[in-house]
Design a protein around this motif. Structure first.
Motif, PDB file in Angstrom:
ATOM      1  N   TRP A  96     -39.722   7.787  80.522  1.00 43.75           N
ATOM      2  CA  TRP A  96     -39.787   7.909  81.973  1.00 43.75           C
ATOM      3  C   TRP A  96     -40.938   8.821  82.381  1.00 43.75           C
ATOM      4  CZ3 TRP A  96     -39.456  12.054  85.266  1.00 43.75           C
ATOM      5  CH2 TRP A  96     -39.246  11.755  86.607  1.00 43.75           C
ATOM      6  N   PRO A  97     -41.611   8.558  83.457  1.00 44.38           N
ATOM      7  CA  PRO A  97     -41.513   7.416  84.370  1.00 44.38           C
ATOM      8  C   PRO A  97     -42.393   6.267  83.878  1.00 44.38           C
ATOM      9  CG  PRO A  97     -43.082   8.960  85.281  1.00 44.38           C
ATOM     10  CD  PRO A  97     -42.568   9.567  83.987  1.00 44.38           C
ATOM     11  N   LEU A  98     -42.130   5.059  84.391  1.00 43.48           N
ATOM     12  CA  LEU A  98     -42.927   3.908  83.980  1.00 43.48           C
ATOM     13  C   LEU A  98     -44.372   4.058  84.450  1.00 43.48           C
ATOM     14  CD1 LEU A  98     -43.270   1.158  82.692  1.00 43.48           C
ATOM     15  CD2 LEU A  98     -42.400   0.128  84.794  1.00 43.48           C
ATOM     16  N   ALA A 127     -43.919  -0.453  90.200  1.00 44.96           N
ATOM     17  CA  ALA A 127     -43.562  -1.805  90.643  1.00 44.96           C
ATOM     18  C   ALA A 127     -44.558  -2.824  90.079  1.00 44.96           C
ATOM     19  CB  ALA A 127     -43.515  -1.876  92.161  1.00 44.96           C
ATOM     20  N   HIS A 128     -45.841  -2.487  90.125  1.00 45.15           N
ATOM     21  CA  HIS A 128     -46.873  -3.383  89.597  1.00 45.15           C
ATOM     22  C   HIS A 128     -46.667  -3.613  88.094  1.00 45.15           C
ATOM     23  CE1 HIS A 128     -50.715  -5.214  88.673  1.00 45.15           C
ATOM     24  NE2 HIS A 128     -50.903  -4.277  87.769  1.00 45.15           N
ATOM     25  N   LEU A 129     -46.406  -2.540  87.354  1.00 47.79           N
ATOM     26  CA  LEU A 129     -46.208  -2.671  85.911  1.00 47.79           C
ATOM     27  C   LEU A 129     -44.964  -3.496  85.609  1.00 47.79           C
ATOM     28  CD1 LEU A 129     -47.168   0.940  84.793  1.00 47.79           C
ATOM     29  CD2 LEU A 129     -48.535  -1.146  84.587  1.00 47.79           C
ATOM     30  N   ALA A 130     -43.875  -3.249  86.334  1.00 50.36           N
ATOM     31  CA  ALA A 130     -42.643  -4.011  86.139  1.00 50.36           C
ATOM     32  C   ALA A 130     -42.875  -5.494  86.424  1.00 50.36           C
ATOM     33  CB  ALA A 130     -41.534  -3.455  87.024  1.00 50.36           C
ATOM     34  N   GLU A 131     -43.601  -5.801  87.477  1.00 50.87           N
ATOM     35  CA  GLU A 131     -43.909  -7.192  87.819  1.00 50.87           C
ATOM     36  C   GLU A 131     -44.781  -7.846  86.746  1.00 50.87           C
ATOM     37  OE1 GLU A 131     -45.702  -6.863  91.685  1.00 50.87           O
ATOM     38  OE2 GLU A 131     -43.802  -6.255  92.614  1.00 50.87           O
ATOM     39  N   THR A 132     -45.745  -7.098  86.230  1.00 48.33           N
ATOM     40  CA  THR A 132     -46.620  -7.614  85.173  1.00 48.33           C
ATOM     41  C   THR A 132     -45.818  -7.956  83.932  1.00 48.33           C
ATOM     42  OG1 THR A 132     -48.496  -6.331  86.004  1.00 48.33           O
ATOM     43  CG2 THR A 132     -48.613  -7.064  83.702  1.00 48.33           C
ATOM     44  N   LEU A 133     -44.944  -7.057  83.530  1.00 49.36           N
ATOM     45  CA  LEU A 133     -44.114  -7.285  82.351  1.00 49.36           C
ATOM     46  C   LEU A 133     -43.180  -8.472  82.559  1.00 49.36           C
ATOM     47  CD1 LEU A 133     -43.447  -3.545  81.659  1.00 49.36           C
ATOM     48  CD2 LEU A 133     -44.595  -5.097  80.061  1.00 49.36           C
ATOM     49  N   ARG A 179     -44.861 -11.840  82.323  1.00 49.34           N
ATOM     50  CA  ARG A 179     -45.195 -12.212  80.944  1.00 49.34           C
ATOM     51  C   ARG A 179     -43.946 -12.462  80.096  1.00 49.34           C
ATOM     52  NH1 ARG A 179     -50.702 -11.007  79.504  1.00 49.34           N
ATOM     53  NH2 ARG A 179     -50.134 -11.878  77.479  1.00 49.34           N
ATOM     54  N   GLY A 180     -42.756 -12.243  80.693  1.00 50.30           N
ATOM     55  CA  GLY A 180     -41.513 -12.458  79.957  1.00 50.30           C
ATOM     56  C   GLY A 180     -41.222 -11.386  78.929  1.00 50.30           C
ATOM     57  N   ILE A 181     -41.760 -10.197  79.155  1.00 48.27           N
ATOM     58  CA  ILE A 181     -41.561  -9.091  78.204  1.00 48.27           C
ATOM     59  C   ILE A 181     -40.454  -8.180  78.709  1.00 48.27           C
ATOM     60  CG2 ILE A 181     -42.637  -7.061  77.151  1.00 48.27           C
ATOM     61  CD1 ILE A 181     -45.302  -8.606  77.326  1.00 48.27           C
ATOM     62  N   ARG A 182     -39.466  -7.969  77.876  1.00 46.86           N
ATOM     63  CA  ARG A 182     -38.398  -7.044  78.228  1.00 46.86           C
ATOM     64  C   ARG A 182     -38.914  -5.625  78.072  1.00 46.86           C
ATOM     65  NH1 ARG A 182     -32.568  -9.210  76.411  1.00 46.86           N
ATOM     66  NH2 ARG A 182     -32.672 -11.071  77.698  1.00 46.86           N
ATOM     67  N   ALA A 183     -38.688  -4.848  79.099  1.00 45.72           N
ATOM     68  CA  ALA A 183     -39.135  -3.460  79.068  1.00 45.72           C
ATOM     69  C   ALA A 183     -38.015  -2.580  79.577  1.00 45.72           C
ATOM     70  CB  ALA A 183     -40.389  -3.271  79.909  1.00 45.72           C
ATOM     71  N   PHE A 184     -37.920  -1.395  79.023  1.00 46.32           N
ATOM     72  CA  PHE A 184     -36.880  -0.450  79.357  1.00 46.32           C
ATOM     73  C   PHE A 184     -37.529   0.903  79.601  1.00 46.32           C
ATOM     74  CE2 PHE A 184     -35.693  -3.567  76.238  1.00 46.32           C
ATOM     75  CZ  PHE A 184     -34.540  -4.137  76.758  1.00 46.32           C
ATOM     76  N   VAL A 185     -36.981   1.660  80.530  1.00 46.48           N
ATOM     77  CA  VAL A 185     -37.466   3.006  80.789  1.00 46.48           C
ATOM     78  C   VAL A 185     -36.344   3.963  80.427  1.00 46.48           C
ATOM     79  CG1 VAL A 185     -38.371   4.611  82.500  1.00 46.48           C
ATOM     80  CG2 VAL A 185     -38.978   2.194  82.629  1.00 46.48           C
TER      81      VAL A 185
END
Length: 140
Positions: free
Chosen positions: A105-107, A115-121, A124-130
């Motif tokens: 944390w933080p992303l 928000a931009h990074l979360a949308e990008t991930l 691309r279908g990439i699971r991401a966790f913070v």
């Protein structure tokens, strides 16, 4: 434990980007103490510190770039433990590997960047966790 393509239970192989500093008192001790997880790779920006981290934590691979770690076939999950201002460039560096990513944390450095990074991930279908590690105790 999780299942690989053959259906057999297996350890989740984790690579840690930023294997010095905070990772040494949080992510790395927790990883090596948790059943079902196995530290397989570490990276730092310098060869010497990457090699030392790999030796200290018994990781079979060490790298000086996030992209090299992300593309290592022995890494199933990427953990990013660097300062937030570096998160965006690291996401861009590891996207092509298509592997799940756990970020400290933080992303991002702002709500808009996060928000931009979360949308990008997501695009691309990439699971991401913070993750927020409120304490450095490996059991917690």
């Amino acid at each position: 434990m999780f299942e690989r393509d053959g259906g057999a239970p297996s350890e989740l192989r984790v690579g840690v980007i930023g294997a010095t500093g905070w990772a040494e008192v949080s992510h790395l001790p927790a990883l090596v103490a948790t059943p079902g997880l196995r530290l397989t790779a570490v990276s730092t920006t310098r060869e010497e510190s990457a090699r030392r981290a790999a030796e200290r934590w018994a990781a079979p691979h060490h790298f000086t770039t996030a992209a090299d770690l992300a593309h290592c076939p022995d890494v199933d999950l990427i953990t990013v433990s660097v300062k937030a201002p570096l998160h965006r460039s690291l996401i861009e560096e590891v996207l092509d590997a298509g592997k799940p990513i756990l970020y400290e944390w933080p992303l991002g450095t702002s709500a808009a960047e996060s928000a931009h990074l979360a949308e990008t991930l997501e695009a691309r279908g990439i699971r991401a966790f913070v993750a927020l590690q409120a304490t450095a105790h490996p059991v917690l």
